[in-house]
Motif scaffolding. Sequence first.
Motif, mmCIF file in Angstrom:
data_model
loop_
_atom_site.group_PDB
_atom_site.id
_atom_site.type_symbol
_atom_site.label_atom_id
_atom_site.label_comp_id
_atom_site.label_asym_id
_atom_site.label_seq_id
_atom_site.Cartn_x
_atom_site.Cartn_y
_atom_site.Cartn_z
ATOM 1 N N GLY A 184 -7.555 4.047 12.649
ATOM 2 C CA GLY A 184 -6.332 4.624 13.192
ATOM 3 C C GLY A 184 -5.455 3.617 13.912
ATOM 4 O O GLY A 184 -4.307 3.910 14.242
ATOM 5 N N ASN A 243 -1.889 2.485 9.226
ATOM 6 C CA ASN A 243 -1.933 3.790 9.882
ATOM 7 C C ASN A 243 -1.224 3.850 11.225
ATOM 8 O O ASN A 243 -1.026 4.941 11.759
ATOM 9 C CB ASN A 243 -3.392 4.229 10.077
ATOM 10 N N ASN A 244 -0.874 2.694 11.787
ATOM 11 C CA ASN A 244 -0.314 2.700 13.140
ATOM 12 C C ASN A 244 0.958 1.864 13.188
ATOM 13 O O ASN A 244 0.938 0.658 12.921
ATOM 14 C CB ASN A 244 -1.337 2.140 14.141
#
Length: 248
Positions: free
Chosen positions: A48, A53-54
């Motif tokens: 994450g 994804n970030n």
Amino acid sequence: MTKLYFIPIFVLLNFSLRAQVSGVGVGTTNPQQKLHLASPTGTIRIDGLNSPNNPYNGGGIDKTYPLYVNENGDLTLTMSTFQNSDGTDAITSSTPLSGTTLTMLAGSSPIGTRNTVILPYTITVNRDAVLEVKYNISFQVLKDAATKIKDDRPRLITTFYTLDTPTLLATTPRYGQASKCYYNNNDLAASTANASDMAMYNCSTTYITLTPGTHTLRFYGELKTGTTSMATVVNFAIGNDSVFMRLY
């Protein structure tokens, strides 16, 4: 024939107690924390927080990004600040201004020095902390409210801030001091058309320690003309000013 098996109760209790106290170990049978990674080359990977994804992970080979912990204990790449003007004007008529103009009359007392609180900030912390302070404060130097300086004498303009000191004394610690000297070499009889009166800026970055409690930072502007008081007006906060503060 029926067979009975007996498992000592103390064995079960001992296993349960070790599992609760020792925690979880990776690469070790004797974890020293709730989660213990014992590999000398191992690390922790959180998908994450990766670049796909970030949005706060900028990606790039061999690049790293700061990791923070929020109020819930969650790991995050998002940086929070106590104060961040982020490109907007931090010192305007809507901010809690104390004073933005310094005026010195020729020959007046006290000799050669004037100062004023430009802007106070109050901050409360519940632990020992380090506060990062960055500021960018604009100012304009004139002879009076409507006249440019052309007397070829320098004026020193300084900005700084104090911590928890309502009254500025000679012994008061000054943090983030920055100065510029204004000087105009026009002939006394010449026109002031070519004398600059636009915004100049003082900038500074400092780190100070804070103890638990409520603290007040006061940003000051100061004018000095040496051993003689010379006619001067300094207008602070005439440009796009910025203030950034972050707790560590």
